[in-house]
Design a protein around this motif. Structure first.
Motif, PDB file in Angstrom:
ATOM      1  N   PRO A 139       0.801  -1.227   0.000  1.00 19.77           N
ATOM      2  CA  PRO A 139       0.000   0.000   0.000  1.00 19.77           C
ATOM      3  C   PRO A 139       0.835   1.280   0.000  1.00 19.77           C
ATOM      4  O   PRO A 139       0.447   2.264  -0.625  1.00 19.77           O
ATOM      5  N   TYR A 140       1.980   1.260   0.682  1.00 20.19           N
ATOM      6  CA  TYR A 140       2.792   2.476   0.746  1.00 20.19           C
ATOM      7  C   TYR A 140       3.269   2.881  -0.646  1.00 20.19           C
ATOM      8  O   TYR A 140       3.235   4.054  -1.013  1.00 20.19           O
ATOM      9  N   PHE A 141       3.738   1.896  -1.420  1.00 26.37           N
ATOM     10  CA  PHE A 141       4.218   2.190  -2.768  1.00 26.37           C
ATOM     11  C   PHE A 141       3.058   2.574  -3.675  1.00 26.37           C
ATOM     12  O   PHE A 141       3.196   3.459  -4.518  1.00 26.37           O
ATOM     13  N   ALA A 142       1.919   1.901  -3.499  1.00 25.07           N
ATOM     14  CA  ALA A 142       0.762   2.221  -4.325  1.00 25.07           C
ATOM     15  C   ALA A 142       0.342   3.673  -4.108  1.00 25.07           C
ATOM     16  O   ALA A 142       0.098   4.409  -5.062  1.00 25.07           O
ATOM     17  N   ARG A 143       0.291   4.105  -2.856  1.00 24.92           N
ATOM     18  CA  ARG A 143      -0.105   5.476  -2.555  1.00 24.92           C
ATOM     19  C   ARG A 143       0.857   6.483  -3.177  1.00 24.92           C
ATOM     20  O   ARG A 143       0.439   7.447  -3.809  1.00 24.92           O
ATOM     21  N   LEU A 144       2.158   6.223  -2.960  1.00 20.03           N
ATOM     22  CA  LEU A 144       3.173   7.144  -3.475  1.00 20.03           C
ATOM     23  C   LEU A 144       3.065   7.274  -4.993  1.00 20.03           C
ATOM     24  O   LEU A 144       3.009   8.380  -5.537  1.00 20.03           O
ATOM     25  N   ALA A 145       3.059   6.117  -5.678  1.00 20.86           N
ATOM     26  CA  ALA A 145       3.031   6.126  -7.137  1.00 20.86           C
ATOM     27  C   ALA A 145       1.739   6.754  -7.632  1.00 20.86           C
ATOM     28  O   ALA A 145       1.734   7.499  -8.623  1.00 20.86           O
ATOM     29  N   HIS A 146       0.639   6.485  -6.940  1.00 25.14           N
ATOM     30  CA  HIS A 146      -0.649   7.032  -7.355  1.00 25.14           C
ATOM     31  C   HIS A 146      -0.636   8.554  -7.277  1.00 25.14           C
ATOM     32  O   HIS A 146      -0.970   9.247  -8.232  1.00 25.14           O
TER      33      HIS A 146
END
Lengths: 267, 313
Positions: A139-146
């Motif tokens: 989730p952390y990477f998904a949020r950042l990339a999003h």
């Protein structure tokens, strides 16, 4: 600057022990090489455990599993999360927000509990732990990339690329991803640190790499049983683990300040 | 305000339902054969069939999901396999008797200590005291909780013999709280570091704003500027973090509970996972997810209540 030196030094020292341990160990990790529960000495710099096994050798051999699981989980969770975030950011809409909501829902479970749930599904071995840690990182990477892609998709260079006929895949991988590399790298450093901690906690609970292969977490668990007879086996694996994690966190702080000038650094 | 409250609450209920359903599907539908898990691989076909019927596995999964959800909403989470005859809800209640006060103690300790250290740091931004505290916070965040617990045991129980080592005698026993002191401290320390960093960051941002300059220009003493003007504005994010920390601790105290052999929620979660007690594990998962969702919703509502900009649609 001192954070870079200290961070590299601490993590480097921990990693050096682990890498060196892959080729050479002072004693055999699973063999009895001295009296049980001996304090540190020249022959056994970290002392020996309850069975008389050399603690330094076991720390060196045990770190391999911890680092391997943490790195694997980071690579899998980071890649999947980043891809998810890129796509969701480039194609905003109901589907994207649902996907991100689902990723966020993962955060409702503390990592250890998530690992326990997966231990039931996949068994208490390495796959369960690795998948749990990957899901925890995702989730952390998904949020950042999003968030990053959402901002980039209206910028001129992306519009220019699109008007030249570039497809979404090309734009996301060639234009969006390189621009997001720094925050993602910073997050990866912190995530590696938390993954190491979580792996140690899980192997302390008896999940993950099965015995007799040593892991830092299980060594500490075994040492706790004999805490009243000798404190030494409980000290050194924890020191090496804490040093590695501290070093990674310092490196992450350094990278964040260095790579992202927009983030004002607190004095 | 009412609209905001309703939307937030509806979102919370929806999230809770989705997580509960996901947990049910993940744990009982996808892995397939819960009956085989329950009776073991060597059971006779008759016993296996009986277990299948007892678990209701002869019915389709959506019927089981609806059934389970309906009963869960009325507080009936089924019966544990590992502790035959024990309702899951009763076991969770027992676990909460330990975990709830433990999480509360750790959260309050972390909030008070961390807040104070953060204010002290922010008052001396960039000076040696601040750098020392920042360094300590870094260390606090890197320490593995379970190792910290072992070190505390070593110092306070083995060497100094001040506090009881492990276990929990039950609330009727004398000095029962003393058994929660070390685990509470263990859980608190990394979170002290977290709160100290958060307080420092929030205060440092606030101290650069005009109203602080005005207060200073008026000739107010620095202590009053810090505690009365700045800290008051920092309380909102800090309170939200307080709630979230508490909610996460209910399910995240597991490892430390294990270090101190406390019979809390974590003990039941661990036993359920290793003993494959699906109803109990499902109960823990749903309880923890519900707690985390409820607390974060409460924090959002608090935010909206105190800051009108957030509740504007």
């Amino acid at each position: 600057m001192s954070r870079l030196v200290l961070g590299l030094g601490l993590t480097g020292l921990g990693l050096l022990l682990v890498v060196l341990g892959a080729f050479w160990l002072p004693h055999e990790a699973e063999a009895l090489s001295g009296p049980p529960l001996a304090p540190p000495s020249w022959a056994h710099p970290f002392g020996t455990d309850w069975f008389g096994r050399d603690v330094l050798s076991r720390v060196m051999a045990g770190g391999r599993a911890s680092w391997a699981v943490a790195t694997l989980a980071l690579a899998a969770g980071g890649t999947l999360g980043t891809l998810l975030g890129l796509v969701a950011g480039y194609f905003p809409g109901l589907g994207a927000s649902l996907l991100l909501r689902a990723a966020d829902a993962l955060l409702a479970f503390p990592p250890v509990l998530l690992a326990l749930l997966l231990a039931v599904l996949l068994g208490p071995g390495v796959p369960g732990v690795a998948v749990a840690l990957a899901l925890f990182n995702l989730p952390y990477f998904a949020r950042l990339a999003h968030a990053g892609t959402l901002e980039l998709r209206t910028r001129e260079f992306v519009l220019a690329a699109r008007s030249l006929g570039a497809g979404p895949g090309h734009i996301l991988l060639r234009h969006a991803l390189p621009n997001l590399a720094s925050p993602l790298l910073v997050q990866a450093t912190f995530s590696l640190a938390t993954s190491l901690l979580a792996e140690a906690a899980l192997s302390y609970l008896g999940l993950g790499v099965p015995p007799p292969h040593p892991t830092w977490g299980r060594m500490l668990g075994e040492a706790q049983t004999h805490l009243f007879r000798s404190p030494w086996p409980a000290v050194f694996p924890g020191l090496v683990l804490t040093g590695s994690v501290l070093g990674l966190n310092l490196l992450g702080d350094f990278l964040r300040d260095r790579l992202d000038p927009r983030l004002r650094r607190l004095p | 305000m009412l609209r905001f409250l309703l939307i937030r609450t509806a979102a919370m209920v929806a999230t809770g339902l989705v997580v509960a359903m996901a947990a049910f599907i993940g744990l009982t539908v996808i892995p397939g054969d819960a009956a085989r898990l329950m009776v073991g691989p060597e059971a006779t076909p008759e016993r296996y069939e009986a277990a299948r019927r007892a678990l209701g596995l002869d019915r389709p999964w959506h019927a089981r999901l609806a059934d389970w959800l309906g009963r869960a909403l009325r507080g009936d989470l089924g019966t544990s396999w590992r502790y035959p005859g024990w309702p899951v809800a009763a076991l969770l209640g027992q676990g909460l008797q330990v975990t709830f006060p433990l999480a509360l103690l750790a959260t309050l300790l972390a909030f008070l200590l961390g807040g104070l250290l953060g204010v002290a740091s922010a008052a001396r931004l960039g000076q040696p005291q601040d750098l020392l505290l920042s360094g300590l916070a870094q260390l606090g965040l890197a320490l593995p909780e379970f190792w910290l617990g072992i070190l505390f045991l070593l110092v306070f129980s083995v060497r100094l013999q001040l506090l009881p080592a492990t276990g929990f005698p039950g609330w009727e026993a004398e000095r029962a709280w003393a058994h929660l002191l070390l685990p509470g401290l263990t859980l608190a320390l990394p979170r002290v570091a977290y709160f100290a960093r958060l307080t420092r960051a929030v205060l440092a941002d606030l101290l650069a704003l005009e109203f602080v300059r005005t207060a200073r220009a008026k000739g107010l003493p620095e202590g009053r500027v810090l505690f009365w003007h700045a800290l008051r504005n920092a309380l909102l994010p800090l309170t939200a973090a307080l709630g979230l920390t508490f909610g996460r601790l209910l399910g995240g105290a597991l490892v430390v509970e294990r270090v101190f052999s406390l019979p809390g929620l974590g003990k039941y979660a661990l036993e359920a996972a290793l003993g494959r007690d699906l109803p109990l594990l499902l109960g823990v998962a749903v309880l923890v997810a519900a707690a985390v969702t409820a607390v974060s919703t409460a924090a959002e509502i608090l935010y909206g209540f105190l800051d009108p900009r957030i509740r504007a649609p």
